[in-house]
Design a protein around this motif. Structure first.
Motif, PDB file in Angstrom:
ATOM      1  N   LEU A 191       0.108  -7.534   5.546  1.00  0.00           N
ATOM      2  CA  LEU A 191       1.514  -7.899   5.620  1.00  0.00           C
ATOM      3  C   LEU A 191       2.394  -6.814   5.001  1.00  0.00           C
ATOM      4  O   LEU A 191       3.473  -6.507   5.511  1.00  0.00           O
ATOM      5  CB  LEU A 191       1.754  -9.238   4.921  1.00  0.00           C
ATOM      6  CG  LEU A 191       1.105 -10.463   5.585  1.00  0.00           C
ATOM      7  CD1 LEU A 191       1.334 -11.704   4.738  1.00  0.00           C
ATOM      8  CD2 LEU A 191       1.667 -10.672   6.988  1.00  0.00           C
ATOM      9  N   ALA A 192       1.914  -6.244   3.893  1.00  0.00           N
ATOM     10  CA  ALA A 192       2.668  -5.170   3.247  1.00  0.00           C
ATOM     11  C   ALA A 192       2.753  -3.952   4.171  1.00  0.00           C
ATOM     12  O   ALA A 192       3.811  -3.303   4.268  1.00  0.00           O
ATOM     13  CB  ALA A 192       2.023  -4.793   1.919  1.00  0.00           C
ATOM     14  N   PHE A 193       1.646  -3.645   4.851  1.00  0.00           N
ATOM     15  CA  PHE A 193       1.655  -2.514   5.781  1.00  0.00           C
ATOM     16  C   PHE A 193       2.608  -2.770   6.939  1.00  0.00           C
ATOM     17  O   PHE A 193       3.315  -1.856   7.382  1.00  0.00           O
ATOM     18  CB  PHE A 193       0.254  -2.251   6.323  1.00  0.00           C
ATOM     19  CG  PHE A 193       0.238  -1.239   7.434  1.00  0.00           C
ATOM     20  CD1 PHE A 193       0.291   0.112   7.144  1.00  0.00           C
ATOM     21  CD2 PHE A 193       0.186  -1.642   8.766  1.00  0.00           C
ATOM     22  CE1 PHE A 193       0.294   1.060   8.165  1.00  0.00           C
ATOM     23  CE2 PHE A 193       0.195  -0.704   9.787  1.00  0.00           C
ATOM     24  CZ  PHE A 193       0.250   0.646   9.488  1.00  0.00           C
ATOM     25  N   SER A 194       2.646  -4.006   7.440  1.00  0.00           N
ATOM     26  CA  SER A 194       3.504  -4.305   8.588  1.00  0.00           C
ATOM     27  C   SER A 194       4.976  -4.104   8.255  1.00  0.00           C
ATOM     28  O   SER A 194       5.760  -3.709   9.123  1.00  0.00           O
ATOM     29  CB  SER A 194       3.262  -5.735   9.077  1.00  0.00           C
ATOM     30  OG  SER A 194       3.721  -6.698   8.138  1.00  0.00           O
ATOM     31  N   ARG A 195       5.339  -4.332   6.991  1.00  0.00           N
ATOM     32  CA  ARG A 195       6.748  -4.141   6.599  1.00  0.00           C
ATOM     33  C   ARG A 195       7.141  -2.677   6.730  1.00  0.00           C
ATOM     34  O   ARG A 195       8.220  -2.347   7.237  1.00  0.00           O
ATOM     35  CB  ARG A 195       6.959  -4.625   5.157  1.00  0.00           C
ATOM     36  CG  ARG A 195       8.383  -4.452   4.659  1.00  0.00           C
ATOM     37  CD  ARG A 195       8.521  -4.938   3.234  1.00  0.00           C
ATOM     38  NE  ARG A 195       7.605  -4.252   2.332  1.00  0.00           N
ATOM     39  CZ  ARG A 195       7.841  -3.025   1.833  1.00  0.00           C
ATOM     40  NH1 ARG A 195       8.936  -2.364   2.171  1.00  0.00           N
ATOM     41  NH2 ARG A 195       6.981  -2.470   1.006  1.00  0.00           N
ATOM     42  N   VAL A 196       6.281  -1.792   6.291  1.00  0.00           N
ATOM     43  CA  VAL A 196       6.553  -0.356   6.398  1.00  0.00           C
ATOM     44  C   VAL A 196       6.176   0.167   7.778  1.00  0.00           C
ATOM     45  O   VAL A 196       6.797   1.092   8.308  1.00  0.00           O
ATOM     46  CB  VAL A 196       5.772   0.415   5.307  1.00  0.00           C
ATOM     47  CG1 VAL A 196       5.999   1.918   5.429  1.00  0.00           C
ATOM     48  CG2 VAL A 196       6.174  -0.071   3.923  1.00  0.00           C
TER      49      VAL A 196
END
Length: 216
Positions: A191-196
């Motif tokens: 999820l953190a990767f998808s934000r960036v």
């Protein structure tokens, strides 16, 4: 060639700057002007170096991309208008594809209709059908089909195809972010990767699409 290198270098600087902001100070808002400027530069590049009807078509597509980002990124509201603008973008890219092989138009359109119908039917079965969802599914179906078609167009459209594939990567990250509330088991790093990852894929996709324009 010099203009291409200058364009890519400027975009690389903007890319590094807003990704740094996304990672170091997420949610600050300082990244938004840089991101919007990067898309504006894609449009200006196409208008500067493009030629003939392809310049007009790609310039119009990137104008609607800029409009979509105005709603979705800058204003952060009127999401149906933003997604509808992206639908226009994909229809313009479809027009670009159809110009290369006019004899295959019926088959290409039938395939798109089938993919769109299947996606809408699946969401209807899940009782999640609403206007924004319909627009989003129509848009994504056209994007996926455009990317698949572009891969068959040969080396002349290699940058165009790669740009559309990266566009898909961006939208998968957007979808993961929007569905995060429905995916409680999704790994936090993903999820953190998808934000960036949205802009990690998005700007390179737009740069490649701009570089694919037919030259003077």
């Amino acid at each position: 060639m010099r203009r291409d290198v200058t364009f890519v270098l400027i975009q690389g600087c903007l890319y590094a700057a807003f990704l740094t902001l996304d990672l170091a100070v997420p949610g600050s808002g300082w990244d938004v002007p840089l991101k919007y400027l990067s898309i504006l530069l894609c449009l200006l590049f196409v208008l500067r170096v493009g030629h003939g009807s392809d310049r007009a078509l790609m310039g119009t597509a990137l104008s609607f991309t800029l409009l979509a980002d105005l709603f979705l990124l800058v204003l952060d509201r009127c999401y149906p208008m933003g997604v509808a603008s992206f639908c226009v973008v994909q229809l313009l890219y479809l027009a670009r594809i159809l110009r290369t092989r006019p004899g295959a138009i019926p088959l290409r359109l039938a395939l798109r209709a089938l993919v769109t119908w299947a996606a809408l039917t699946a969401v209807w079965i899940l009782s999640a059908l609403e206007p924004l969802t319909c627009l989003s599914l129509f848009y994504f179906a056209q994007l996926v089909c455009n990317a698949g078609d572009a891969l068959t167009l040969g080396s002349r459209y290699r940058l165009f195809a790669l740009g559309l594939l990266l566009f898909i990567g961006c939208d998968l990250c957007v979808g993961l972010q929007n569905l995060s509330a429905w995916l409680p088991q999704a790994p936090a790093p993903l999820l953190a990767f998808s934000r960036v990852g949205m802009w990690l894929f998005y700007l390179p996709s737009q740069v490649l699409l701009a570089l694919s324009v037919k030259r003077k």
